[in-house]
Design a protein around this motif. Structure first.
Motif, PDB file in Angstrom:
ATOM      1  N   CYS A 116       0.968  -1.140  -0.024  1.00 19.00           N
ATOM      2  CA  CYS A 116      -0.092   0.188  -0.081  1.00 19.00           C
ATOM      3  C   CYS A 116       0.888   1.299  -0.015  1.00 19.00           C
ATOM      4  N   PHE A 117       0.749   2.110  -0.912  1.00 19.65           N
ATOM      5  CA  PHE A 117       1.593   3.293  -1.129  1.00 19.65           C
ATOM      6  C   PHE A 117       0.519   4.442  -0.826  1.00 19.65           C
ATOM      7  N   ARG A 118       0.639   5.473  -0.034  1.00 18.68           N
ATOM      8  CA  ARG A 118      -0.123   6.667   0.221  1.00 18.68           C
ATOM      9  C   ARG A 118       0.574   7.859  -0.358  1.00 18.68           C
ATOM     10  N   LYS A 119      -0.117   8.754  -1.147  1.00 22.64           N
ATOM     11  CA  LYS A 119       0.340   9.648  -1.672  1.00 22.64           C
ATOM     12  C   LYS A 119       0.954  10.711  -1.006  1.00 22.64           C
ATOM     13  N   SER A 120       2.157  11.219  -1.310  1.00 24.00           N
ATOM     14  CA  SER A 120       3.092  11.952  -0.454  1.00 24.00           C
ATOM     15  C   SER A 120       3.153  13.327  -0.729  1.00 24.00           C
ATOM     16  N   PHE A 121       3.197  13.646  -2.089  1.00 19.27           N
ATOM     17  CA  PHE A 121       3.352  15.201  -2.509  1.00 19.27           C
ATOM     18  C   PHE A 121       1.988  15.463  -2.679  1.00 19.27           C
ATOM     19  N   LEU A 122       1.160  16.124  -2.029  1.00 19.62           N
ATOM     20  CA  LEU A 122      -0.034  16.148  -2.135  1.00 19.62           C
ATOM     21  C   LEU A 122      -0.261  17.572  -3.338  1.00 19.62           C
ATOM     22  N   TRP A 123      -1.285  17.456  -4.128  1.00 24.89           N
ATOM     23  CA  TRP A 123      -1.514  18.227  -5.211  1.00 24.89           C
ATOM     24  C   TRP A 123      -2.731  19.312  -5.000  1.00 24.89           C
ATOM     25  N   HIS A 124      -2.753  20.700  -5.105  1.00 29.48           N
ATOM     26  CA  HIS A 124      -3.738  21.565  -4.914  1.00 29.48           C
ATOM     27  C   HIS A 124      -4.588  21.366  -3.653  1.00 29.48           C
ATOM     28  N   PHE A 125      -5.891  20.732  -4.207  1.00 32.41           N
ATOM     29  CA  PHE A 125      -7.119  20.621  -2.919  1.00 32.41           C
ATOM     30  C   PHE A 125      -6.799  19.332  -2.311  1.00 32.41           C
ATOM     31  N   ASP A 126      -5.847  18.605  -2.666  1.00 30.35           N
ATOM     32  CA  ASP A 126      -5.654  17.236  -1.926  1.00 30.35           C
ATOM     33  C   ASP A 126      -5.523  17.333  -0.663  1.00 30.35           C
ATOM     34  N   SER A 127      -4.913  18.358  -0.198  1.00 30.60           N
ATOM     35  CA  SER A 127      -4.472  18.399   1.499  1.00 30.60           C
ATOM     36  C   SER A 127      -5.929  18.967   2.171  1.00 30.60           C
ATOM     37  N   HIS A 128      -7.139  19.324   1.404  1.00 33.37           N
ATOM     38  CA  HIS A 128      -8.239  19.569   2.121  1.00 33.37           C
ATOM     39  C   HIS A 128      -8.975  18.368   2.684  1.00 33.37           C
ATOM     40  N   TRP A 129      -8.573  17.388   2.206  1.00 35.86           N
ATOM     41  CA  TRP A 129      -9.351  16.131   2.739  1.00 35.86           C
ATOM     42  C   TRP A 129      -8.433  14.992   2.915  1.00 35.86           C
ATOM     43  N   PHE A 130      -7.141  14.978   2.296  1.00 42.13           N
ATOM     44  CA  PHE A 130      -6.142  13.835   2.514  1.00 42.13           C
ATOM     45  C   PHE A 130      -5.012  14.222   3.347  1.00 42.13           C
ATOM     46  N   CYS A 131      -4.517  13.303   3.886  1.00 36.93           N
ATOM     47  CA  CYS A 131      -3.263  13.128   4.764  1.00 36.93           C
ATOM     48  C   CYS A 131      -2.127  12.770   3.899  1.00 36.93           C
ATOM     49  N   ALA A 132      -0.910  13.032   4.047  1.00 33.62           N
ATOM     50  CA  ALA A 132       0.258  12.901   3.303  1.00 33.62           C
ATOM     51  C   ALA A 132       0.844  11.494   3.823  1.00 33.62           C
ATOM     52  N   GLY A 133       1.033  10.542   2.618  1.00 31.96           N
ATOM     53  CA  GLY A 133       1.995   9.572   3.273  1.00 31.96           C
ATOM     54  C   GLY A 133       3.403   9.895   3.276  1.00 31.96           C
ATOM     55  N   GLU A 134       4.273   8.933   4.228  1.00 32.62           N
ATOM     56  CA  GLU A 134       5.546   9.207   4.237  1.00 32.62           C
ATOM     57  C   GLU A 134       6.588   8.018   4.140  1.00 32.62           C
ATOM     58  N   GLU A 135       6.080   6.784   3.328  1.00 30.12           N
ATOM     59  CA  GLU A 135       6.725   5.519   3.046  1.00 30.12           C
ATOM     60  C   GLU A 135       6.777   5.496   1.803  1.00 30.12           C
ATOM     61  N   TYR A 136       7.895   4.643   1.376  1.00 26.86           N
ATOM     62  CA  TYR A 136       7.769   4.509  -0.192  1.00 26.86           C
ATOM     63  C   TYR A 136       8.325   2.933  -0.296  1.00 26.86           C
ATOM     64  N   PRO A 137       7.324   2.032  -0.060  1.00 27.84           N
ATOM     65  CA  PRO A 137       7.544   0.545  -0.196  1.00 27.84           C
ATOM     66  C   PRO A 137       7.741   0.127  -1.346  1.00 27.84           C
ATOM     67  N   VAL A 138       8.478  -0.867  -1.302  1.00 30.71           N
ATOM     68  CA  VAL A 138       8.965  -1.741  -2.663  1.00 30.71           C
ATOM     69  C   VAL A 138       8.662  -3.074  -2.314  1.00 30.71           C
ATOM     70  N   ILE A 139       8.014  -3.841  -3.304  1.00 26.79           N
ATOM     71  CA  ILE A 139       7.579  -5.132  -2.856  1.00 26.79           C
ATOM     72  C   ILE A 139       8.379  -6.026  -3.721  1.00 26.79           C
TER      73      ILE A 139
END
Length: 555
Positions: A117-140
């Motif tokens: 599971c990857f969570r978007k880290s560099f939020l775009w425009h209005f993303d930050s109005h409702w999303f929190c930013a991820g801080e991990e960059y997993p590789v499987i």
């Protein structure tokens, strides 16, 4: 490990949040249709369900889509197992304990299990109005090699893709919602598909599989489609339309991403010099760029008329010196403020001081900054060095730090670090030749405060064009690339803006100069759109791997 991977990019039509149940049925229908061609990996867009635009004006309670999202995930897992296929799915993820939302990408394996599971880290425009930013960059790890994921605007930050690459990922999945505008839906595009993602693929030598939407949400968010497969050489292997719902199939050769060498000149992983990149992980408010951005005044001369010069180097020293003098005098007559000459070969190693003296004479008493790259002899070593001469005085010099394979028997690596020079025309950074392909260099120069990066080069394959545009856009600075036409080098010098636009350019294989006025104040505004700042929204404490020395065996 197998050698081939058949992928399917599902380019889904955007639907409004209110049409989410219809959207769910369409997603499953497209997965079923794609399965008829037996892909081993399917990739769907960012927030394909329930929708990307989930403003509180539209969504009164996030609980109302949580249940249906879980139902969709279960159905997708069932299909992954049924079709014996990996599926990457972009969803709105709910954390019920913290009561927060993430813009997430799930990777489901052929057994129907969620394995990443990857969570978007560099939020775009209005993303930050409702999303929190991820801080991990997993590789499987998979039977096809290591896979990483990122989401849309994450591709605008070189650090995120680099973190995935340094963990060994050779296949990256870009679940995206590239937005756009335009008069004709058949001609829609986006800077990421045009040059930024090709650059990410090239600078990391990885496959990038990107799935985007088509159509519109909320009568304001228009998608450009163009789901695509980007090869490790930076080329677009296959691309979808800008306006049709469709499935893009392609079989990638996994072996192509194993070799991290570019043009047999640099290894994009092993030839890094992490000891020079410490700024990449330092707290933003401790960096020079932070204080520069807060200044209310700009450079002394904020609009330099800047010239890139492309010349063919002469074998005869006298003719070479005459040519340099002619170009500088002509450009001074045309009121150029900054004059940039291209990267040189191993020529006139004993005449560097004479060339510098001549340029000092020409520019003395004139308001001009001249950047010339020469062979510098110091003791028993030779360096490829760019000298900055302003109004008859040596402002500073940069010695090339990342030496190419053909140069290693001639030159020593630079020992002056990655300096940024204060001039009458703002803060100036320098990179030379293939150094431009290392994203860490331009980023470090930016964090040290550069308003403009001078880039003398001698490419023979036009790599400088997409790289120059990407370095400008990702750092929000001006980049001036002067490319030689000697030997195999083909010219096509250019200057790009902080938005990645080409401001001026030169013909191929022609001695020429081209000029553009640069508004350097634009380099100090790092906002791309509201709430998205290419400096302030970085997460330096999550980029620690960028300082690791990683060696890749040559293949």
């Amino acid at each position: 490990m197998v050698n081939k991977l058949k992928i399917a990019c599902l380019q889904v039509s955007a639907r409004e949040y209110s049409d989410r149940f219809e959207n769910r049925e369409n997603i499953l229908k497209m997965i079923d249709k794609a399965a008829d061609s037996h892909p081993q990996l399917m990739v769907l867009p960012e927030c394909v369900y329930p929708a990307y635009y989930i403003s509180p004006l539209i969504v009164k309670n996030s609980l109302e889509f949580q249940k249906s999202t879980l139902v969709l995930i279960t159905e997708v897992k069932q299909r992954a197992k049924l079709y014996k296929c990996y599926i990457a799915l972009g969803i709105v993820e709910t954390d019920p304990i913290e009561n927060i939302l993430y813009n997430s990408a799930l990777l489901i394996n052929p057994e129907g299990q969620e394995i990443s599971c990857f969570r978007k880290s560099f939020l775009w425009h209005f993303d930050s109005h409702w999303f929190c930013a991820g801080e991990e960059y997993p590789v499987i790890e998979t039977e096809f090699g290591k896979i990483g994921m990122f989401i849309c605007s994450d591709g605008r930050l070189p650090e995120i893709v680099r973190c995935l690459s340094l963990q060994g990922a050779d296949i990256l999945l870009d679940l995206t919602n590239w937005v756009t505008s335009g008069f004709e839906k058949e001609n829609l595009t986006n800077p990421q598909v045009e040059y930024m993602i090709p650059t990410r693929a090239l600078e990391n030598r990885v496959w990038i599989i990107a799935a985007n939407k088509v159509g519109m949400e909320a009568k304001s968010i228009l998608y450009c489609g163009k789901s695509a497969v980007f090869a490790p050489d930076g080329q677009i292997a296959k691309i979808a339309s800008s306006c049709q719902e469709e499935i893009l199939f392609y079989e990638i050769s996994l072996e192509e991403a194993i070799n991290k060498s570019i043009d047999n000149q640099i290894n994009i992983i092993s030839d890094r010099r992490p000891e020079l990149y410490s700024e990449l992980v330092q707290p933003t408010d401790t960096l020079p760029i932070y204080s520069i951005m807060k200044k209310k005044t700009g450079p002394k001369n904020p609009n330099p008329f800047t010239a890139v010069v492309q010349i063919e180097f002469e074998d005869n020293f006298k003719k070479y010196l005459q040519k340099i003098e002619l170009f500088i005098n002509n450009l001074l007559e045309q009121e150029a403020d900054i004059i940039i000459f291209p990267e040189c070969d191993f020529i006139f190693p004993e005449n560097g001081e004479e060339i510098i003296h001549k340029i000092k004479q020409i520019t003395k008493g004139r308001k001009a900054l001249c950047a010339i790259t020469l062979v510098e002899k110091a003791d028993e070593s030779y360096y490829k060095t760019t000298f900055l001469i302003e109004s008859g005085k040596l402002r500073g010099k940069y010695r090339k730090t990342h030496i190419e394979r053909e140069e290693k028997s001639l030159f020593s690596p630079g020992d002056l670090g990655l300096p940024v020079f204060k001039t009458s025309y703002g803060y100036v950074g320098v990179m030379i030749g293939y150094e431009g392909i290392f994203p860490e260099i331009a980023r470090t120069l930016t964090l040290k405060g550069s308003d403009i990066i001078i880039w003398p080069s001698k490419f023979c394959n036009d790599r400088q064009i997409i790289i120059c545009r990407s370095r400008g856009a990702e750092n929000k600075i001006f980049v001036a690339c002067s490319n030689s036409i000697s030997h195999q080098s083909n010219g096509h010098s250019l200057i790009t803006s902080p938005s990645g636009q080409i401001l001026t350019s030169c013909l191929g294989k022609t001695e020429q100069t081209s000029l553009s006025s640069l508004n350097l104040l634009l380099s100090r505004n790092k906002n791309i759109v509201p709430h998205t700042n290419t400096i302030l929204n970085r997460k330096p404490d999550t980029y620690k791997i960028l300082l690791n020395n990683i060696h890749i065996e040559e293949k």
